[in-house]
Design a protein around this motif. Sequence first.
Motif, PDB file in Angstrom:
ATOM      1  N   ILE A   1       0.833  -1.205   0.000  1.00 45.34           N
ATOM      2  CA  ILE A   1       0.000   0.000   0.000  1.00 45.34           C
ATOM      3  C   ILE A   1       0.866   1.253   0.000  1.00 45.34           C
ATOM      4  CG2 ILE A   1      -1.727   1.309   1.310  1.00 45.34           C
ATOM      5  CD1 ILE A   1      -2.844  -1.344   2.277  1.00 45.34           C
ATOM      6  N   SER A   2       2.006   1.217   0.693  1.00 47.66           N
ATOM      7  CA  SER A   2       2.915   2.375   0.704  1.00 47.66           C
ATOM      8  C   SER A   2       3.456   2.659  -0.694  1.00 47.66           C
ATOM      9  CB  SER A   2       4.074   2.131   1.676  1.00 47.66           C
ATOM     10  OG  SER A   2       3.613   2.063   3.007  1.00 47.66           O
TER      11      SER A   2
ATOM     12  N   TYR B   1       0.618   4.242  -2.632  1.00 53.57           N
ATOM     13  CA  TYR B   1       0.378   5.605  -2.125  1.00 53.57           C
ATOM     14  C   TYR B   1       1.430   6.582  -2.648  1.00 53.57           C
ATOM     15  CZ  TYR B   1       0.625   9.617   0.956  1.00 53.57           C
ATOM     16  OH  TYR B   1       0.708  10.911   1.430  1.00 53.57           O
ATOM     17  N   LEU B   2       2.697   6.228  -2.509  1.00 51.94           N
ATOM     18  CA  LEU B   2       3.771   7.137  -2.932  1.00 51.94           C
ATOM     19  C   LEU B   2       3.785   7.311  -4.444  1.00 51.94           C
ATOM     20  CD1 LEU B   2       6.588   5.910  -0.520  1.00 51.94           C
ATOM     21  CD2 LEU B   2       5.499   8.167  -0.494  1.00 51.94           C
TER      22      LEU B   2
ATOM     23  N   PHE C   1       0.910   9.932  -4.909  1.00 47.58           N
ATOM     24  CA  PHE C   1       0.903  11.226  -4.231  1.00 47.58           C
ATOM     25  C   PHE C   1       2.269  11.892  -4.063  1.00 47.58           C
ATOM     26  CE2 PHE C   1      -2.976   9.079  -2.712  1.00 47.58           C
ATOM     27  CZ  PHE C   1      -3.912  10.027  -3.096  1.00 47.58           C
ATOM     28  N   ASN C   2       3.358  11.178  -4.224  1.00 51.51           N
ATOM     29  CA  ASN C   2       4.666  11.821  -4.118  1.00 51.51           C
ATOM     30  C   ASN C   2       5.016  12.483  -5.445  1.00 51.51           C
ATOM     31  OD1 ASN C   2       7.236  12.679  -3.443  1.00 51.51           O
ATOM     32  ND2 ASN C   2       8.164  10.662  -3.718  1.00 51.51           N
TER      33      ASN C   2
ATOM     34  N   SER D   1       8.704   6.094  -5.419  1.00 49.27           N
ATOM     35  CA  SER D   1       7.886   5.262  -4.569  1.00 49.27           C
ATOM     36  C   SER D   1       8.793   4.644  -3.504  1.00 49.27           C
ATOM     37  CB  SER D   1       7.176   4.173  -5.372  1.00 49.27           C
ATOM     38  OG  SER D   1       6.185   3.546  -4.576  1.00 49.27           O
TER      39      SER D   1
ATOM     40  N   HIS E   1       4.592  12.454   3.846  1.00 44.58           N
ATOM     41  CA  HIS E   1       4.538  11.155   3.180  1.00 44.58           C
ATOM     42  C   HIS E   1       5.149  10.070   4.065  1.00 44.58           C
ATOM     43  CE1 HIS E   1       2.884  12.806  -0.406  1.00 44.58           C
ATOM     44  NE2 HIS E   1       4.000  13.373  -0.856  1.00 44.58           N
TER      45      HIS E   1
ATOM     46  N   ILE F   1       2.661   9.166   6.824  1.00 41.91           N
ATOM     47  CA  ILE F   1       1.533   8.362   6.334  1.00 41.91           C
ATOM     48  C   ILE F   1       1.968   6.921   6.078  1.00 41.91           C
ATOM     49  CG2 ILE F   1      -0.049   8.046   4.382  1.00 41.91           C
ATOM     50  CD1 ILE F   1      -0.172  11.131   4.212  1.00 41.91           C
ATOM     51  N   CYS F   2       3.150   6.759   5.500  1.00 37.79           N
ATOM     52  CA  CYS F   2       3.659   5.402   5.255  1.00 37.79           C
ATOM     53  C   CYS F   2       3.928   4.675   6.569  1.00 37.79           C
ATOM     54  CB  CYS F   2       4.927   5.458   4.402  1.00 37.79           C
ATOM     55  SG  CYS F   2       4.612   5.897   2.665  1.00 37.79           S
TER      56      CYS F   2
ATOM     57  N   ILE G   1       0.678   3.377   7.794  1.00 35.76           N
ATOM     58  CA  ILE G   1       0.280   2.211   6.997  1.00 35.76           C
ATOM     59  C   ILE G   1       1.021   0.962   7.476  1.00 35.76           C
ATOM     60  CG2 ILE G   1       0.375   1.175   4.692  1.00 35.76           C
ATOM     61  CD1 ILE G   1      -0.037   4.007   3.559  1.00 35.76           C
TER      62      ILE G   1
END
Length: 306
Positions: free
Chosen positions: A122-123, A126-127, A130-131, A137, A165, A168-169, A172
């Motif tokens: 999921i990380s 996500y990255l 959104f990064n 990533s 970021h 959030i990671c 997760i």
Amino acid sequence: MRVGAFFIDALILCVYGLLLGLAFSQQFAELGGWGRAIGFPIAAMYFVTQNSRFGGGQTIGKRVFKIQIVDKTGELLNLTQSTLRYSIIAIPYFMNGAIIPESIFFPVILPLVSLLVFGFGISIIYLSVFNRNTRQSLHDIITGTYVIRKDLESDEIVKPIWPGHYAICAIIVVLALLAPIFGNQLSQSEFFSELTATRANIQNLPQVVYATIQDGQSTTIRVGDESITTTYLNIQVIVNDPKIEAEKFAAKVVNIALENHKEATQKNLIQVVLTYGYDIGIASKWISSRYSFTPEYWLAKNDKEI
């Protein structure tokens, strides 16, 4: 560009995997979820070499889109760096769906699997979305690598990552580690312990590679706000024999469910999906047969066969 490049690379590996499947379909089918262990090294040979200096930092897909992998100094990766980068993104993918014996799941293996599949997986997603500063990533951040346009200078690619970021990671990852603990507590309840026991007994059949069972209900709304609720027991079974007598075997599976799950006879429908095929991560092929009847039908069928 990265998505397009990956699509081309995945297509190349898929064609190769399907060709292997033509020769070894039965062997792959018997491996079940462990078939992904076949795809992992095959994909590694492709991505590790091509993304390193030996491939110019470009897979075939990256060459098409004119992008390249470099480190923070702008140099191409050595094999060690490329292997680490590949492993971080590939292990969550290939481990997702792998069949690991439940006897060794807890307390060490399951949290580790959850960390790799969900925490890292999921990380990474996500990255990737959104990064937007560095477009790195998780696998890029850990290995200090960047995917750049081939004509971009190295001193132009280093940009700061928003610290949020990382936070959030981290959340997760923590949730992924805690999830097995809550899941294990839930499985101890009488309702889930019956489902677990039923699935275990189905998996003890010699023709079964893997099985899942779901107890649920669906609601259909008709004209006039009238709603009909259907309760069901859904059993999905992966078998290792393409010549199995499907409906007869489905009845055998249902008989196990009726004996082990006390609420099975109260359902409106009991559905069995028998599936034969393989999934080696880079290619898959499945053939399914579906049988959905009332408990009364299954009971009558089993009595007739007895």
